[in-house]
Design a protein around this motif. Structure first.
Motif, PDB file in Angstrom:
ATOM      1  N   GLN A  84       4.542   1.826  -7.459  1.00 42.87           N
ATOM      2  CA  GLN A  84       4.005   3.041  -8.059  1.00 42.87           C
ATOM      3  C   GLN A  84       2.588   3.327  -7.561  1.00 42.87           C
ATOM      4  O   GLN A  84       1.694   2.519  -7.769  1.00 42.87           O
ATOM      5  CB  GLN A  84       3.948   2.895  -9.592  1.00 42.87           C
ATOM      6  CG  GLN A  84       5.295   2.889 -10.289  1.00 42.87           C
ATOM      7  CD  GLN A  84       5.945   4.262 -10.271  1.00 42.87           C
ATOM      8  OE1 GLN A  84       5.287   5.267 -10.530  1.00 42.87           O
ATOM      9  NE2 GLN A  84       7.233   4.310  -9.948  1.00 42.87           N
ATOM     10  N   CYS A  85       2.395   4.498  -6.921  1.00 40.49           N
ATOM     11  CA  CYS A  85       1.047   4.925  -6.563  1.00 40.49           C
ATOM     12  C   CYS A  85       0.542   5.830  -7.671  1.00 40.49           C
ATOM     13  O   CYS A  85       1.288   6.651  -8.181  1.00 40.49           O
ATOM     14  CB  CYS A  85       1.039   5.681  -5.241  1.00 40.49           C
ATOM     15  SG  CYS A  85      -0.557   6.459  -4.902  1.00 40.49           S
ATOM     16  N   ARG A  86      -0.729   5.671  -8.019  1.00 42.28           N
ATOM     17  CA  ARG A  86      -1.280   6.461  -9.122  1.00 42.28           C
ATOM     18  C   ARG A  86      -1.294   7.953  -8.793  1.00 42.28           C
ATOM     19  O   ARG A  86      -1.217   8.794  -9.673  1.00 42.28           O
ATOM     20  CB  ARG A  86      -2.704   6.008  -9.455  1.00 42.28           C
ATOM     21  CG  ARG A  86      -2.724   5.146 -10.717  1.00 42.28           C
ATOM     22  CD  ARG A  86      -4.137   4.869 -11.165  1.00 42.28           C
ATOM     23  NE  ARG A  86      -4.644   3.633 -10.567  1.00 42.28           N
ATOM     24  CZ  ARG A  86      -5.895   3.217 -10.684  1.00 42.28           C
ATOM     25  NH1 ARG A  86      -6.771   3.947 -11.341  1.00 42.28           N
ATOM     26  NH2 ARG A  86      -6.273   2.088 -10.140  1.00 42.28           N
ATOM     27  N   THR A  87      -1.363   8.264  -7.502  1.00 36.95           N
ATOM     28  CA  THR A  87      -1.373   9.674  -7.109  1.00 36.95           C
ATOM     29  C   THR A  87       0.009  10.149  -6.671  1.00 36.95           C
ATOM     30  O   THR A  87       0.420  11.255  -7.001  1.00 36.95           O
ATOM     31  CB  THR A  87      -2.369   9.900  -5.945  1.00 36.95           C
ATOM     32  OG1 THR A  87      -3.588   9.250  -6.274  1.00 36.95           O
ATOM     33  CG2 THR A  87      -2.620  11.387  -5.720  1.00 36.95           C
ATOM     34  N   HIS A  88       0.735   9.280  -5.930  1.00 37.79           N
ATOM     35  CA  HIS A  88       1.972   9.743  -5.299  1.00 37.79           C
ATOM     36  C   HIS A  88       3.250   9.240  -5.966  1.00 37.79           C
ATOM     37  O   HIS A  88       4.333   9.456  -5.443  1.00 37.79           O
ATOM     38  CB  HIS A  88       1.946   9.385  -3.811  1.00 37.79           C
ATOM     39  CG  HIS A  88       0.790  10.018  -3.089  1.00 37.79           C
ATOM     40  ND1 HIS A  88      -0.367   9.334  -2.785  1.00 37.79           N
ATOM     41  CD2 HIS A  88       0.601  11.288  -2.664  1.00 37.79           C
ATOM     42  CE1 HIS A  88      -1.212  10.158  -2.194  1.00 37.79           C
ATOM     43  NE2 HIS A  88      -0.658  11.338  -2.104  1.00 37.79           N
ATOM     44  N   GLY A  89       3.113   8.553  -7.104  1.00 38.72           N
ATOM     45  CA  GLY A  89       4.287   8.120  -7.858  1.00 38.72           C
ATOM     46  C   GLY A  89       5.105   7.061  -7.153  1.00 38.72           C
ATOM     47  O   GLY A  89       4.553   6.149  -6.523  1.00 38.72           O
TER      48      GLY A  89
ATOM     49  N   ARG B  67       0.838  -1.201   0.000  1.00 32.21           N
ATOM     50  CA  ARG B  67       0.000   0.000   0.000  1.00 32.21           C
ATOM     51  C   ARG B  67       0.871   1.249   0.000  1.00 32.21           C
ATOM     52  O   ARG B  67       1.987   1.244   0.511  1.00 32.21           O
ATOM     53  CB  ARG B  67      -0.894   0.032   1.242  1.00 32.21           C
ATOM     54  CG  ARG B  67      -1.928  -1.077   1.275  1.00 32.21           C
ATOM     55  CD  ARG B  67      -2.858  -0.897   2.472  1.00 32.21           C
ATOM     56  NE  ARG B  67      -3.805  -2.001   2.581  1.00 32.21           N
ATOM     57  CZ  ARG B  67      -4.959  -2.060   1.919  1.00 32.21           C
ATOM     58  NH1 ARG B  67      -5.298  -1.066   1.104  1.00 32.21           N
ATOM     59  NH2 ARG B  67      -5.758  -3.082   2.061  1.00 32.21           N
ATOM     60  N   CYS B  68       0.318   2.334  -0.558  1.00 28.44           N
ATOM     61  CA  CYS B  68       0.998   3.634  -0.550  1.00 28.44           C
ATOM     62  C   CYS B  68       1.012   4.170   0.887  1.00 28.44           C
ATOM     63  O   CYS B  68      -0.007   4.152   1.563  1.00 28.44           O
ATOM     64  CB  CYS B  68       0.258   4.597  -1.466  1.00 28.44           C
ATOM     65  SG  CYS B  68       0.812   6.303  -1.316  1.00 28.44           S
ATOM     66  N   PRO B  69       2.192   4.640   1.373  1.00 28.72           N
ATOM     67  CA  PRO B  69       2.248   5.152   2.740  1.00 28.72           C
ATOM     68  C   PRO B  69       1.454   6.453   2.916  1.00 28.72           C
ATOM     69  O   PRO B  69       1.101   6.833   4.037  1.00 28.72           O
ATOM     70  CB  PRO B  69       3.744   5.395   2.974  1.00 28.72           C
ATOM     71  CG  PRO B  69       4.344   5.507   1.614  1.00 28.72           C
ATOM     72  CD  PRO B  69       3.498   4.682   0.696  1.00 28.72           C
ATOM     73  N   GLU B  70       1.174   7.145   1.792  1.00 30.81           N
ATOM     74  CA  GLU B  70       0.458   8.421   1.858  1.00 30.81           C
ATOM     75  C   GLU B  70      -1.060   8.213   1.900  1.00 30.81           C
ATOM     76  O   GLU B  70      -1.742   8.708   2.779  1.00 30.81           O
ATOM     77  CB  GLU B  70       0.772   9.273   0.625  1.00 30.81           C
ATOM     78  CG  GLU B  70       2.223   9.656   0.460  1.00 30.81           C
ATOM     79  CD  GLU B  70       2.574  10.883   1.288  1.00 30.81           C
ATOM     80  OE1 GLU B  70       1.706  11.756   1.424  1.00 30.81           O
ATOM     81  OE2 GLU B  70       3.714  10.934   1.785  1.00 30.81           O
ATOM     82  N   CYS B  71      -1.553   7.482   0.901  1.00 32.90           N
ATOM     83  CA  CYS B  71      -3.014   7.388   0.751  1.00 32.90           C
ATOM     84  C   CYS B  71      -3.546   6.003   1.092  1.00 32.90           C
ATOM     85  O   CYS B  71      -4.750   5.788   1.103  1.00 32.90           O
ATOM     86  CB  CYS B  71      -3.431   7.774  -0.664  1.00 32.90           C
ATOM     87  SG  CYS B  71      -2.745   6.703  -1.934  1.00 32.90           S
ATOM     88  N   TYR B  72      -2.627   5.055   1.358  1.00 31.74           N
ATOM     89  CA  TYR B  72      -2.997   3.717   1.795  1.00 31.74           C
ATOM     90  C   TYR B  72      -3.696   2.894   0.723  1.00 31.74           C
ATOM     91  O   TYR B  72      -4.221   1.832   0.976  1.00 31.74           O
ATOM     92  CB  TYR B  72      -3.879   3.782   3.069  1.00 31.74           C
ATOM     93  CG  TYR B  72      -3.618   2.613   3.985  1.00 31.74           C
ATOM     94  CD1 TYR B  72      -2.342   2.396   4.508  1.00 31.74           C
ATOM     95  CD2 TYR B  72      -4.615   1.710   4.303  1.00 31.74           C
ATOM     96  CE1 TYR B  72      -2.085   1.306   5.325  1.00 31.74           C
ATOM     97  CE2 TYR B  72      -4.374   0.622   5.124  1.00 31.74           C
ATOM     98  CZ  TYR B  72      -3.106   0.423   5.622  1.00 31.74           C
ATOM     99  OH  TYR B  72      -2.858  -0.651   6.428  1.00 31.74           O
TER     100      TYR B  72
END
Ligand SMILES: [Zn+2]
Length: 424
Positions: A312-317, A300-305
């Protein structure tokens, strides 16, 4: 339909700039105005005459009103009235909503002016405009409506006041009164329309069941373990399930009596559950047909989970993913199918190990898919009893599981029980 498409529709109907309409639409929708209502408001704002109607409206009985009517004159008894604040053209605007009845039926109304309506009043609304909401006609009482209070009160076969049980509430209900126990309650800070603001959210329960709630203007009476009577609440969909909204216009009073929270969960066929369009706290029984991609060991993305692929997060790269466990399993009972989503704890149960074990297994195999494969071996083909919250949207039906247990009454057990009955 996406907001973008709605905006395009409106812009072409009204012959104005799409971006302008979209900004207005977004604003209304953000403040919880249903999309149809938002579009109707903008039609008025930008002067679409279609709901104005210059013909003298005819007097109609409520059961006769259809979505083909543009304007009508109606006499009826006000069953409920509830206030709600919406932001319209940059200003906060208080509207009154509720239900009107005559001998033939009931109809929902929205009043854009404060006519001073109270439950029990018999009124005649001249030149009320009719609009469509969810396929049903609704009355709009506004500037052009002449409203009078009748001294001869009408007798109608409906109860006035909006007392309801949680299990009966549906998205779109207005001016409802409930008597509930506060099962769960937390204080949260959100980015509201006027900057950061505190709200309460949690779960209400009564004899009939449980529903999530939001209290936009925290009432001191609402705290975990308390029992309260709430008047003038409304029901809106949030994340696919109906939610009780307690606003600044709602009245909250502490109850002296205890409220037993029904522990009986509604057990339904999958098909029937999906047909409700979203239900809080439901139980279904079915067979796991497959474990979907994106199950097992995930990051999971640490920013938006949100779940990420290959770092690769679609929002946070490019991000350093957090390892987690989850299962998305397709459950089918012959009447329909849902995707059951298991959180990390339930996933550990069906996997038969912890996150550490899963990481270890993936390291040894040099492939994290082995974790999902192990889970597949454990659950595919078996029958499970699942309890959770069902949401239905354009991507399908998801059941967020609170419990996931192998069904005790296996088909073979049921068959032998049936045979025993036959032979005894
Ligand atoms: Zn992210």
């Amino acid at each position: 339909m996406e907001l973008d498409n709605h905006a395009e529709d409106l812009a072409s109907d009204l012959g104005i700039d799409k971006e302008e309409v979209k900004a207005d639409l977004q604003n209304l929708v953000e403040y919880s105005v249903p999309i149809d209502e938002a579009k109707q408001s903008l039609r008025r704002k930008y002067g679409d005459g279609s709901s104005g109607g210059s013909n003298t409206p005819s007097s109609k009985e409520i059961a006769e009103i259809t979505t083909d009517d543009s304007n009508v004159t109606v006499t009826g008894v006000v069953l409920t009235t509830g206030k709600r604040s919406i932001r319209y053209q940059g200003d906060d605007h208080v509207i009154v909503e509720g239900r009107l009845a005559d001998e033939t039926g009931t109809i929902d109304y929205t009043a854009w002016e404060d006519f001073g309506l109270s439950a029990g009043d018999t009124i005649t609304a001249g030149n009320a405009s009719v609009r469509e909401w969810d396929g049903e006609p609704e009355l709009n009482l506004g500037e052009s409506t002449s409203l009078s209070f009748d001294t001869d009160s009408l007798t109608v076969p409906y109860e006035t006041g909006g007392d309801a049980q949680l299990a009966d509430l549906q998205t779109g209900d207005r001016a409802v009164n409930v008597e509930v126990a506060v099962v769960d309650c937390e204080r949260r800070t959100i980015d509201g329309r006027d900057g950061e603001t505190e709200i309460l959210s949690g779960v209400f329960g009564d004899e009939s069941g449980r529903l999530p709630f939001t209290n936009w203007d925290p009432a001191p009476e609402i705290e975990e373990g308390s029992t309260v009577r709430i008047e003038n609440a409304y029901v809106q969909e949030f994340r696919g399930v109906p939610e009780v909204n307690v606003s600044e216009f709602s009245t909250v009073t502490t109850l002296e009596r205890a409220v037993d929270v029904g522990v009986e969960t509604t057990t339904m066929d999958v098909g029937a559950a999906v047909a409700t369009g979203g239900i809080y706290d439901v139980e279904v029984v079915g067979n796991v047909l497959a474990v979907r991609e994106g199950s097992g060991l995930i990051q999971r993305c640490p920013e938006c989970y949100r779940v990420i692929q290959k770092g690769q997060c679609r929002t946070h790269g490019d991000v350093d993913g957090i390892d987690d466990l989850r299962v998305k399993a397709i459950l089918d009972d012959g009447t329909g199918a849902v995707t059951v989503v298991l959180d990390d704890e339930l996933t550990e149960q069906v996997y038969g190990g912890t996150l550490e074990d899963a990481l270890e297994q993936a390291r040894e195999a040099m492939d994290q898919e082995v974790v999902a494969d192990t889970i597949r071996e454990h659950i595919v083909g078996l029958e499970y009893r699942v309890r959770g919250h069902l949401s239905v949207d354009e991507y399908g039906a998801n059941l967020d599981a609170e419990s996931f247990e192998e069904s005790e009454d296996e088909p073979t057990v049921r068959a032998s029980a049936f045979l025993e009955e036959v032979h005894s």
